[in-house]
Design an enzyme around this catalytic site. Structure first.
Site, PDB file in Angstrom:
ATOM      1  CB  CYS A 126      -0.941   0.007   1.198  1.00 23.96           C
ATOM      2  SG  CYS A 126      -2.095  -1.379   1.209  1.00 23.96           S
TER       3      CYS A 126
ATOM      4  CB  CYS B  20     -13.337  -1.269   5.626  1.00 24.16           C
ATOM      5  SG  CYS B  20     -13.713  -2.139   7.160  1.00 24.16           S
ATOM      6  CB  SER B  21      -9.785   1.842   2.432  1.00 22.05           C
ATOM      7  OG  SER B  21      -8.956   0.706   2.627  1.00 22.05           O
TER       8      SER B  21
ATOM      9  CG  HIS C 211      -6.222   1.848  -0.408  1.00 20.64           C
ATOM     10  ND1 HIS C 211      -5.029   2.423  -0.808  1.00 20.64           N
ATOM     11  CD2 HIS C 211      -5.877   0.843   0.453  1.00 20.64           C
ATOM     12  CE1 HIS C 211      -4.023   1.800  -0.220  1.00 20.64           C
ATOM     13  NE2 HIS C 211      -4.505   0.832   0.539  1.00 20.64           N
TER      14      HIS C 211
END
Length: 396
Positions: free
Chosen positions: A81, A214-215, A345
Site C-alpha cells: 500500500c 474500511c477502505s 484506495h
C-alpha cells in the site's frame, strides 16, 4: 539539492469495473494531467518510477508508453500500500542526488472487487509475504473467517480499546469525518455523508470495524512531476512549485514483532520512526503542519497514526478526533480528500494521490475542501510487509 513538485494529476477513483478502461488508460490520464499542470512536456522527463501492485512486471512500460516513447528509464515499483509514495521517494532521490532535473512519478491500480486476501497479492496465508505479521496476530487473537486485512487492523482496534478505553464511537468518528470531507472531492469514490450512528449500524466486517470504516478496493491513477530548483528557475515554475521539505521511509524492525501486539505489527513503530526522521530532515515539527493526508485504510489506523506522528500522546487519539482537532476549524485538517476510507484506495496510486491533494491544498486550489492558509502538509503512507513513508511538503 532541493526538490519540488510542480505538477500533479489523478483520475477519479472508482469502484472496480465502473469504467471499461485498462490500467494504461488511467495511467495516461493521470500522467498527462500532471504534465499539463506542470506546464512540462514529456520530452523533458528523464526518469519514470511507476507504482503498481497487481499488474505484470513491466506493466509500467505499457502504461508510460501511452504517454510518450522517448526511451527514458521506467521503473516498476511495488511496496504494497506504500507503493505510490515509494515511487515519489525515488523521484525525489533522483532529483536531490543530482541525477535528473525532471522526473515523473506515476502510480496506478486496476483491482478486483471484494476484500484483499492475506497480502496485497490476494494470495493465501501461507504464501503471503506478510505471513509473519499474520502469524503474530493469530497467536494473540486466532484467525477467523473474515477478510485478513480487516482482521489484523480490527484486532489492533480491540487492543487499543482494551488498553486505553477507546470507544467504538471514536473509531466511527474517524470515518464520519472522512466521509464528510469527501463530499467536496469530485475525485472521491464515495461522496456520501454518514453519521456516527449510521457508520456503527453498517455491516460489521471484523469487530469493531464496520463496512463504512474500511477502505474499498478501487481503480485509479495519480502522478506528480518532481523537479530540481534549477529546473524551476529555468522554466519559471515558482508559482507551481511545492517543496519536498523532508521525507523518510522506514521498514519493520524487531520492535514491530517483539510485543506480539497487532498495534505494532500493523506498522505503528515504522510510522513513528519515519515521522521522526522526516521532522529532522525538514526542520519542521507536527506543530508546523496545517493539513495531513494519512493512511486510514481502516478507521483505527488513523487513530494509531495520530499517535505515531506526535499529534497526541499514546492512548489519546480517540479523544483527539472527538474534539474536532482534526477537521476544519481544528489544529489540523486530516484527510480533507476523504482519505482512503472515502476517496478510495487503488494501492499503487494512493501515495501519489495524497501528494496531489496536498499540492492543491498548499497552492490554494482545493475548492470546497480548502484548508485556509495552508503552508505545510504531511503525507503518511504505509504498506504491510512493510514500508512507511512520511513526506513533508512546504509552500516556499
Amino acid at each position: 539539492m532541493k526538490s519540488y513538485i510542480v505538477g500533479v494529476g489523478m483520475t477519479k477513483f472508482e469502484k472496480p469495473g465502473t469504467r471499461a478502461w485498462q490500467y494504461w488508460d488511467m495511467a495516461e490520464e493521470a500522467g498527462t494531467k500532471a504534465l499539463a499542470d506542470a506546464q512540462v512536456a514529456y520530452e523533458d522527463v528523464e526518469q519514470v518510477p511507476v507504482g503498481h501492485c497487481f499488474q505484470a512486471s513491466t506493466a509500467a512500460q505499457r502504461a508510460v508508453y501511452a504517454i510518450g516513447l522517448t526511451g527514458v528509464p521506467v521503473y516498476n515499483v511495488n511496496n504494497n500500500c506504500a507503493t505510490g509514495s515509494t515511487a515519489l521517494m525515488m523521484a525525489r532521490q533522483f532529483v536531490e542526488g543530482g541525477i535528473s532535473d525532471c522526473v515523473l512519478a506515476l502510480g496506478f491500480e486496476k483491482m478486483a472487487r471484494g476484500a484483499l486476501g492475506a497480502g496485497a497479492d490476494g494470495g493465501d496465508f501461507a504464501s503471503s509475504p506478510v505471513a509473519r505479521h499474520y502469524g503474530i496476530m493469530a497467536a494473540a487473537h486466532g484467525f477467523e473467517a473474515t477478510p485478513p486485512t480487516a482482521q489484523i487492523f480490527g484486532n489492533a482496534a480491540r487492543e487499543h480499546m482494551e488498553r486505553h478505553g477507546t470507544t467504538e464511537r471514536q473509531l466511527a468518528a474517524v470515518a464520519a469525518k472522512n466521509h464528510r470531507h469527501s463530499a467536496d472531492n469530485p475525485n472521491a469514490q464515495f461522496q456520501d455523508v454518514w453519521s456516527v450512528d449510521e457508520i456503527l449500524a453498517a455491516r460489521t466486517v471484523h469487530r469493531p470495524l464496520t463496512k463504512l470504516q474500511c477502505s474499498p478496493t478501487s481503480d485509479g491513477a495519480a502522478a506528480a512531476v518532481v523537479v530540481s530548483e534549477r529546473f524551476v528557475v529555468r522554466h519559471g515554475l515558482h508559482a507551481r512549485a511545492v517543496e519536498i521539505a523532508g521525507q523518510a521511509m522506514t521498514t519493520d524492525t524487531e520492535e514491530s514483532f517483539a510485543s506480539g501486539s497487532c498495534i505494532d505489527v500493523v506498522g505503528t513503530p515504522m510510522s513513528r520512526a519515519a515521522a521522526r526522521l522526516a521532522y529532522e530532515r525538514s526542520g519542521l515539527g507536527i506543530e508546523d503542519v496545517d493539513v495531513v493526508e494519512l493512511h486510514d485504510c481502516f478507521s483505527v489506523n488513523e487513530l494509531l497514526t495520530y499517535e505515531a506522528l506526535g499529534m497526541c500522546p499514546d492512548g489519546e487519539s480517540g479523544k483527539l478526533v472527538e474534539s474536532g482537532a482534526t477537521t476544519h476549524g481544528g489544529q489540523w485538517v486530516v484527510n480533507p480528500s476523504g482519505g482512503l476510507i472515502s476517496k478510495g484506495h487503488p494501492l499503487g496510486a494512493t501515495g501519489l494521490a495524497q501528494a496531489a491533494e496536498l499540492t492543491w491544498q498548499l497552492r490554494g486550489e482545493a475548492g470546497g475542501r480548502q484548508v485556509a492558509g495552508a503552508r505545510v502538509g504531511l503525507a503518511h503512507n504505509i504498506g504491510l510487509g512493510g514500508a512507511a513513508v512520511v513526506t513533508l511538503l512546504r509552500k516556499p
